[in-house]
Design an enzyme around this catalytic site. Structure first.
Site, PDB file in Angstrom:
ATOM      1  N   GLU A 119     -17.828   5.807 -10.450  1.00 23.03           N
ATOM      2  CA  GLU A 119     -17.128   4.634 -10.127  1.00 23.03           C
ATOM      3  C   GLU A 119     -18.690   4.497  -9.604  1.00 23.03           C
ATOM      4  O   GLU A 119     -19.725   3.099 -10.090  1.00 23.03           O
ATOM      5  CB  GLU A 119     -16.849   4.481  -8.479  1.00 23.03           C
ATOM      6  N   PRO A 176       2.659   4.573   1.320  1.00 25.52           N
ATOM      7  CA  PRO A 176       3.552   4.597   2.237  1.00 25.52           C
ATOM      8  C   PRO A 176       2.863   5.898   3.099  1.00 25.52           C
ATOM      9  O   PRO A 176       1.734   6.180   2.883  1.00 25.52           O
ATOM     10  CB  PRO A 176       4.273   5.963   1.778  1.00 25.52           C
ATOM     11  N   ASP A 223     -10.879   1.197 -18.148  1.00 26.92           N
ATOM     12  CA  ASP A 223     -12.121   0.057 -18.865  1.00 26.92           C
ATOM     13  C   ASP A 223     -12.607   0.364 -20.293  1.00 26.92           C
ATOM     14  O   ASP A 223     -12.880  -0.483 -21.363  1.00 26.92           O
ATOM     15  CB  ASP A 223     -13.529   1.373 -18.525  1.00 26.92           C
ATOM     16  N   GLY A 254       0.991  -1.398   0.143  1.00 21.64           N
ATOM     17  CA  GLY A 254      -0.152   0.311  -0.419  1.00 21.64           C
ATOM     18  C   GLY A 254       0.662   1.001   0.251  1.00 21.64           C
ATOM     19  O   GLY A 254       1.881   1.262   0.422  1.00 21.64           O
TER      20      GLY A 254
HETATM   21  P1  ADP Z   1       4.316   2.649   6.209  1.00 29.18           P
HETATM   22  O1  ADP Z   1       4.741   1.516   7.063  1.00 29.18           O
HETATM   23  O2  ADP Z   1       2.818   2.576   5.946  1.00 29.18           O
HETATM   24  O3  ADP Z   1       5.268   3.532   5.811  1.00 29.18           O
HETATM   25  P2  ADP Z   1       4.162   4.134   9.119  1.00 29.18           P
HETATM   26  O4  ADP Z   1       3.464   2.886   9.806  1.00 29.18           O
HETATM   27  O5  ADP Z   1       5.433   3.907   8.911  1.00 29.18           O
HETATM   28  O6  ADP Z   1       3.318   3.710   7.648  1.00 29.18           O
HETATM   29  O7  ADP Z   1       3.462   4.623   9.449  1.00 29.18           O
HETATM   30  C1  ADP Z   1       3.617   5.857  10.140  1.00 29.18           C
HETATM   31  C2  ADP Z   1       2.939   6.816  11.295  1.00 29.18           C
HETATM   32  O8  ADP Z   1       2.069   7.651  10.556  1.00 29.18           O
HETATM   33  C3  ADP Z   1       2.387   5.659  11.977  1.00 29.18           C
HETATM   34  O9  ADP Z   1       4.126   5.510  13.365  1.00 29.18           O
HETATM   35  C4  ADP Z   1       1.556   5.707  12.547  1.00 29.18           C
HETATM   36  O10 ADP Z   1       1.628   7.428  13.619  1.00 29.18           O
HETATM   37  C5  ADP Z   1       1.168   6.906  11.397  1.00 29.18           C
HETATM   38  N1  ADP Z   1      -0.473   6.203  11.778  1.00 29.18           N
HETATM   39  C6  ADP Z   1       0.042   5.931  10.260  1.00 29.18           C
HETATM   40  N2  ADP Z   1      -1.711   4.827   9.404  1.00 29.18           N
HETATM   41  C7  ADP Z   1      -1.689   4.968  10.728  1.00 29.18           C
HETATM   42  C8  ADP Z   1      -3.058   4.516  11.262  1.00 29.18           C
HETATM   43  N3  ADP Z   1      -4.056   3.077  11.066  1.00 29.18           N
HETATM   44  N4  ADP Z   1      -3.498   4.472  12.513  1.00 29.18           N
HETATM   45  C9  ADP Z   1      -3.407   5.365  13.662  1.00 29.18           C
HETATM   46  N5  ADP Z   1      -1.678   5.567  13.496  1.00 29.18           N
HETATM   47  C10 ADP Z   1      -1.480   5.704  11.625  1.00 29.18           C
HETATM   48 ZN    ZN Z   2     -13.842   2.623 -14.618  1.00 32.57          ZN
END
Ligand code: ADP
Ligand code: ZN
Ligand code: MG
Length: 581
Positions: free
Chosen positions: A416, A192, A493, A190
């Protein structure tokens, strides 16, 4: 251990500084000895008040009088000087006692410096060894039961898909007794900042097992073989912890698991291959009962080497999506928890932050907290988030989707819902499980997820209807915004629908121009392609007209659904059932 040893180098350094100070002090007191001319020395000799003369090879000699005072005078360097003095009853010492006194600190200084240099060399040796060393990878276990599913707001689907992994980690024997094979590897993918790392940590925290985190880029080393050895070391370390259970997390796995391109391999990719192979070997090397789960994360699933995705490897793929409104509301609340807040409309901020990732929401709240702190305000207020919002927005590149205007969101929504509405009208048996305007790897602007009925054969009517659903998106755009305002969003599509129409006419025997003939078999003949294109176009055009009519008839339903989709950003089959009937 090593740190304590490091501190010992202080001792020789201290002693050398001390001895150096002593030497300096002595030299200073030395130079404070007064000087008298040789003539006055000779006068002293004739006055018989000289007790001792210290003879040296240097340009000056030291003279001690009977009353105890000392002075320096010039060295006459006459061969019989000593004899003359002795004849006068003056004792002559050929040792410079002051030098003697200096000998001790000098010796200490030399020894200290040598020790310090020796120790420093040894340490630098050790630390340079550390870079090359094959077995020192900084993957120490984190056991953090504070990070659990409660720390992950939203992402309900992803959490649900890993629930059984958590159960398994808690009790691997139970699963083994059922003969159930757990996935060894889970791949989180997914955008970043959507919380992949967070989710992985939460899995370990929820199951209360140690968490070993490394990044794929740690393995990309200059020296061939280092990466592979580090992988082996990592697994060894994880297996040898006291509970025997662990979550191994490999972030940015694409750094080692990128698709191999056929073109000749360079040194770097050789190294990567070795690392990847070591990982695959290790993964097949332990059995499922052990209670070790490997979680990898990547931003790009399509970039990965298929070898990694095969069964028995990373065979469970879980998408971690950007949060929709309700998830964003949860994330905002989570990050505002334990902060002094006043009068913040969480719901409103969830609306305003469309296309924000979890990480970005976190930085928004953090920025607001910093602003409030700067102002010495008692609470974090709406105005702080307001300010933070513009900081966060300008802080990120423009190409980011935050600036997607409302109208773009609206177009996506109509597109959509167009697909979904047509699908529900012409293929009522196909369940639409979800529509969303949150972009994902599955679709640029948004996507509609429908589960096709299982069918052995696809008849002509069904293929027509499939084309209808595919054209539903574009048709909705045209019906609502006018023919001049249709967008490129239908690119994909149209690719699919053209493909189906072309196959109907040229391969499935469902057209007029070729009838039952298969165009591929006729490829040697010079058949008139224009005719075929014309027929495909006619077919598609007529289907398109039907689709537009369906949408025009159901205009109200279309608009109502779009309204709700704009609000919620994601609609599930339940919401849709109510709306479409
Ligand atoms: P990724 O690894 O997908 O790049 P991270 O896990 O490093 O993202 O997310 C970075 C920060 O963003 C986390 O430490 C948190 O503080 C915040 N965060 C991201 N998604 C969530 C979520 N679903 N709920 C709460 N905090 C989140
Ligand atoms: Zn479409
Ligand atoms: Mg991450």
């Amino acid at each position: 251990m090593k740190k304590i040893k490091n501190k010992f180098i202080i001792i020789p350094i201290l002693t050398s500084i001390l001895s150096l100070c002593m030497l300096l002090f002595m030299n200073y007191s030395n130079s404070s000895v007064p000087y008298k001319s040789y003539i006055s020395f000779q006068k002293d000799v004739s006055k018989k008040i000289v007790s001792t003369v210290y003879m040296t090879d240097s340009s000056q000699i030291r003279v001690k009088l009977k009353n105890g005072s000392i002075y320096d005078t010039d060295n006459p360097r006459t061969p019989n000087a000593k004899e003359v003095l002795l004849n006068d009853g003056i004792s002559v010492s050929e040792q410079y006692t002051v030098n003697n006194r200096q000998a001790y600190p000098t010796a200490i200084l030399i020894i200290s410096i040598m020790t310090a240099v020796f120790m420093a060399l040894k340490f630098s040796n050790k630390s340079s060894k550390k870079i090359v060393s094959l077995d020192s990878l900084d993957a120490s276990a984190i056991e953090d039961s504070n990070c659990n599913f409660k720390s992950v707001a939203g992402n309900e689907e992803a959490k649900e898909s890993v629930q059984d992994i958590v159960d398994f980690l808690k009790n691997p024997k139970k699963y083994a007794s059922y003969g159930a094979r757990m996935p060894k590897g889970i791949l989180l993918f997914g955008e970043p900042g959507t919380g992949k790392t967070l989710l992985a940590r939460a899995i370990a925290g929820e199951a209360e097992v140690p968490f070993y985190a490394v990044s794929g880029s740690d393995f990309v080393q200059v020296y061939v073989g280092v990466g592979a050895s580090r992988i082996r070391q990592l697994f060894k370390k994880a297996k040898s912890n006291k509970s025997g259970k662990a979550v191994i997390f490999i972030d940015e796995i694409d750094a080692i698991g990128k698709k191999r391109d056929g073109s000749g391999s360079t040194g770097g990719s050789d190294e990567r291959d070795q690392t990847l192979n070591a990982l695959l070997t290790e993964m097949s090397g332990f059995n499922e009962k052990e209670g070790i789960v490997i979680i990898a994360a990547t931003n790009r699933l399509d970039m990965l080497d298929p070898a990694l995705l095969r069964p028995g490897r990373f065979d469970r793929h879980i998408e971690v999506t950007l949060p929709d409104v309700s998830s964003r509301e949860k994330i905002i609340s989570l990050h505002l928890k334990n902060k002094p807040v006043d009068n913040i409309d969480v719901h409103e901020w969830a609306q305003k932050t469309s296309y924000f990732s979890g990480a970005k929401i976190e930085s928004l709240i953090n920025e607001a907290a910093i602003l409030a702190c700067k102002e010495d305000s008692t609470y974090i207020e709406n105005k702080h988030i307001d300010k933070a919002f513009s900081i966060v927005l300008t802080g990120y590149e423009k190409k980011d989707r935050d600036y997607i205007k409302d109208i773009d969101k609206r177009i996506t929504a109509y597109h959509e819902v167009g697909h979904a509405l047509v699908s529900s009208k012409v293929l009522p048996n196909e369940k639409i499980s979800k529509i969303t305007i949150i972009p994902s790897t599955k679709g640029a602007g948004g996507y509609t997820l429908s589960i096709p009925e299982d069918k052995l054969y696809q008849n002509k009517d069904y293929l027509r209807k499939r084309i209808m659903v595919l054209l539903g998106g574009r048709a909705a755009e045209e019906v609502i915004f006018g023919a001049d305002y249709v967008t490129t969003g239908a690119y994909n599509d149209l690719q699919h629908s053209t493909n189906i129409a072309f196959k109907m006419v040229t391969q499935y025997g469902m057209g007029n121009t070729l009838g039952l003939l298969n165009m591929r078999e006729l490829s040697d003949l010079n058949i008139n392609q224009n005719e075929i294109i014309k027929e495909c176009k006619c077919l598609t055009d007529s289907i398109y007209n039907d689709v537009k009519n369906i949408l025009i008839e159901n205009r109200h339903c279309l608009k109502a659904t779009v309204q709700l989709l704009m609000e919620k950003e994601t609609l599930f089959s339940n919401d849709l059932k109510n709306l479409f009937n």
